[in-house]
Write an enzyme that holds these catalytic residues in place. Structure first.
Site, mmCIF file in Angstrom:
data_model
loop_
_atom_site.group_PDB
_atom_site.id
_atom_site.type_symbol
_atom_site.label_atom_id
_atom_site.label_comp_id
_atom_site.label_asym_id
_atom_site.label_seq_id
_atom_site.Cartn_x
_atom_site.Cartn_y
_atom_site.Cartn_z
ATOM 1 N N LYS A 153 74.023 49.477 20.050
ATOM 2 C CA LYS A 153 75.626 49.050 20.184
ATOM 3 C C LYS A 153 75.688 47.340 20.032
ATOM 4 C CE LYS A 153 75.945 50.586 24.438
ATOM 5 N NZ LYS A 153 74.326 50.939 24.811
ATOM 6 N N ARG B 237 63.200 44.121 23.756
ATOM 7 C CA ARG B 237 64.390 43.166 23.576
ATOM 8 C C ARG B 237 64.204 41.970 24.202
ATOM 9 N NH1 ARG B 237 70.097 45.572 24.628
ATOM 10 N NH2 ARG B 237 68.865 46.214 26.517
ATOM 11 N N ARG C 238 82.691 54.471 29.929
ATOM 12 C CA ARG C 238 81.279 54.898 30.415
ATOM 13 C C ARG C 238 81.500 56.362 31.221
ATOM 14 N NH1 ARG C 238 77.554 50.163 29.303
ATOM 15 N NH2 ARG C 238 75.567 50.875 29.957
ATOM 16 N N ARG D 234 66.337 40.505 29.799
ATOM 17 C CA ARG D 234 67.318 40.992 30.682
ATOM 18 C C ARG D 234 66.663 41.697 32.043
ATOM 19 N NH1 ARG D 234 71.771 44.401 27.658
ATOM 20 N NH2 ARG D 234 71.239 45.883 29.433
ATOM 21 N N ARG E 255 68.720 54.024 33.933
ATOM 22 C CA ARG E 255 70.052 53.714 32.998
ATOM 23 C C ARG E 255 70.119 55.076 32.100
ATOM 24 N NH1 ARG E 255 68.012 48.485 30.372
ATOM 25 N NH2 ARG E 255 69.722 48.847 29.003
HETATM 26 P P1 AP5 Z 1 71.049 46.335 21.306
HETATM 27 O O1 AP5 Z 1 71.833 46.464 20.454
HETATM 28 O O2 AP5 Z 1 70.805 45.419 22.293
HETATM 29 O O3 AP5 Z 1 71.186 47.632 21.872
HETATM 30 P P2 AP5 Z 1 72.523 48.069 23.411
HETATM 31 O O4 AP5 Z 1 72.919 49.782 22.851
HETATM 32 O O5 AP5 Z 1 73.533 47.133 23.105
HETATM 33 O O6 AP5 Z 1 71.602 48.473 24.419
HETATM 34 P P3 AP5 Z 1 71.909 47.882 25.825
HETATM 35 O O7 AP5 Z 1 70.701 48.028 26.791
HETATM 36 O O8 AP5 Z 1 73.056 46.659 25.943
HETATM 37 O O9 AP5 Z 1 73.140 49.122 26.435
HETATM 38 P P4 AP5 Z 1 73.535 49.590 27.982
HETATM 39 O O10 AP5 Z 1 74.540 50.258 27.639
HETATM 40 O O11 AP5 Z 1 72.048 49.886 28.542
HETATM 41 O O12 AP5 Z 1 73.787 47.967 28.260
HETATM 42 P P5 AP5 Z 1 75.049 47.388 28.800
HETATM 43 O O13 AP5 Z 1 74.607 45.744 28.541
HETATM 44 O O14 AP5 Z 1 76.144 47.712 27.993
HETATM 45 O O15 AP5 Z 1 69.421 46.766 20.919
HETATM 46 C C1 AP5 Z 1 68.317 47.120 21.686
HETATM 47 C C2 AP5 Z 1 66.940 46.219 21.120
HETATM 48 O O16 AP5 Z 1 66.759 47.316 20.033
HETATM 49 C C3 AP5 Z 1 67.190 45.055 20.469
HETATM 50 O O17 AP5 Z 1 66.060 44.559 20.926
HETATM 51 C C4 AP5 Z 1 67.521 45.264 19.182
HETATM 52 O O18 AP5 Z 1 66.959 44.122 18.429
HETATM 53 C C5 AP5 Z 1 66.702 46.481 18.871
HETATM 54 N N1 AP5 Z 1 67.341 47.435 17.753
HETATM 55 C C6 AP5 Z 1 68.792 47.508 17.660
HETATM 56 N N2 AP5 Z 1 69.170 48.363 16.615
HETATM 57 C C7 AP5 Z 1 67.730 48.491 16.130
HETATM 58 C C8 AP5 Z 1 67.288 49.574 15.054
HETATM 59 N N3 AP5 Z 1 68.203 49.830 14.167
HETATM 60 N N4 AP5 Z 1 65.956 49.619 14.809
HETATM 61 C C9 AP5 Z 1 65.210 48.966 15.465
HETATM 62 N N5 AP5 Z 1 65.721 48.126 16.484
HETATM 63 C C10 AP5 Z 1 66.890 48.131 16.770
HETATM 64 O O19 AP5 Z 1 75.201 47.637 30.206
HETATM 65 C C11 AP5 Z 1 74.502 46.935 31.291
HETATM 66 C C12 AP5 Z 1 74.933 47.461 32.597
HETATM 67 O O20 AP5 Z 1 76.190 46.912 33.011
HETATM 68 C C13 AP5 Z 1 75.067 48.901 32.825
HETATM 69 O O21 AP5 Z 1 73.687 49.495 33.283
HETATM 70 C C14 AP5 Z 1 75.828 49.016 34.060
HETATM 71 O O22 AP5 Z 1 75.374 48.589 35.444
HETATM 72 C C15 AP5 Z 1 76.959 47.585 33.771
HETATM 73 N N6 AP5 Z 1 77.934 48.254 32.930
HETATM 74 C C16 AP5 Z 1 78.261 47.801 31.741
HETATM 75 N N7 AP5 Z 1 79.367 48.456 31.024
HETATM 76 C C17 AP5 Z 1 79.625 49.166 32.107
HETATM 77 C C18 AP5 Z 1 80.917 50.177 32.194
HETATM 78 N N8 AP5 Z 1 81.823 50.318 31.337
HETATM 79 N N9 AP5 Z 1 81.229 50.632 33.497
HETATM 80 C C19 AP5 Z 1 80.356 50.537 34.449
HETATM 81 N N10 AP5 Z 1 79.199 49.892 34.402
HETATM 82 C C20 AP5 Z 1 78.984 49.280 33.323
HETATM 83 MG MG MG Z 2 74.109 45.805 24.533
#
Ligand code: AP5
Ligand code: MG
Length: 218
Positions: A15, A128, A90, A162, A173
């Site tokens: 994402k 990552r 979410r 992270r 997660r």
């Molecule tokens: P990346 O693009 O970073 O993936 P991502 O989908 O953004 O993954 P996240 O881990 O950030 O998602 P998440 O939902 O768990 O975390 P968030 O920060 O939102 O890519 C991942 C890796 O893969 C990278 O190394 C990249 O280079 C590689 N990659 C990407 N595309 C690729 C491809 N096509 N092929 C190969 N490799 C690839 O949330 C974190 C925490 O915050 C949550 O756990 C929660 O506690 C809190 N939180 C956030 N939002 C909310 C909400 N709305 N409500 C409540 N709590 C929330």
């Molecule tokens: Mg992300």
């Protein structure tokens, strides 16, 4: 009509990678609740400590706080032409809040699922790394920097990992995602607003699909 592009997908699905491309090429701001909470948790406050505990356990931040953060951020002038939501909504409550917000702001909702099988996600998350200056996302397996652990754009800066990108938190997660967030896909699907893209391919190919979807959704 102006749009809110909702990027959906499991942890590590890509994402953030796609949101950064969209931001750069479509000129719409990326609103990542995860990034905003990571910034908030760096402070020395009781709220920061609460966020550290929740996020390191792979659980969700309470809806009320999440809604407040999103409302405040998206009321900024740079969001008037629309914006990209990365990691929100979410939960069902967040979905309802967003429907209302989009109505008030006069934006149309377009949801895109970056679809990746769960079996591929752990390597993406644990591999990552990111640059603390510009936020560029790397991966030791799939997108290594030119020089080991150093940002290509900021050669004096060491990449970071992270706190929640360890196998144990990642497991939780995924459980949280499956239980609380995956059901929302049906909600957007039923109203004809969900578009699925195959997230197992090269990021550029995924982006091309997303761009087509965004352009077509008038
Ligand atoms: P990346 O693009 O970073 O993936 P991502 O989908 O953004 O993954 P996240 O881990 O950030 O998602 P998440 O939902 O768990 O975390 P968030 O920060 O939102 O890519 C991942 C890796 O893969 C990278 O190394 C990249 O280079 C590689 N990659 C990407 N595309 C690729 C491809 N096509 N092929 C190969 N490799 C690839 O949330 C974190 C925490 O915050 C949550 O756990 C929660 O506690 C809190 N939180 C956030 N939002 C909310 C909400 N709305 N409500 C409540 N709590 C929330
Ligand atoms: Mg992300």
């Amino acid at each position: 009509m102006s749009k809110i592009i909702i990027l959906m997908g499991a942890p590590g699905a890509g994402k953030g990678t796609q949101a950064r491309l969209l931001q750069e090429r479509q000129g719409l701001p990326q609103i990542s609740t995860g990034d905003m909470f990571r910034a908030l948790k760096e402070a020395q406050t009781p709220l920061a400590e609460e966020l550290r505990v929740i996020m390191n356990a792979g659980r969700l931040v309470p809806d009320e706080l999440t809604a407040r953060v999103v409302k405040e951020r998206t009321s900024q002038p740079d969001c008037r032409r629309g914006y990209i939501l990365d990691g929100f909504p979410r939960t069902t409550a967040q979905t309802e809040m967003l429907e209302e917000l989009a109505g008030e702001q006069g934006h149309q909702l377009v949801a895109v699922l970056v679809d990746v099988p769960f079996g591929m996600l752990e390597r993406r998350a644990t591999g990552r790394r990111h640059c603390p200056i510009c936020g560029e996302i790397y991966n030791v397996h799939f997108k290594p920097p030119a020089v080991d652990n150093t940002c290509d754009l900021h050669p004096d800066t060491q990449l970071r990992q992270r706190a929640d990108d360890n196998p144990e938190t990642m497991k939780q997660r995924l459980v949280t995602y499956e239980r609380d967030t995956q059901p929302l896909l049906d909600y957007y699907d039923r109203s004809g607003r969900l578009h699925r893209v195959d997230g197992t391919r090269d990021p550029k190919a995924i982006y091309a699909d997303i761009e087509r979807i965004v352009m077509a959704s008038e």
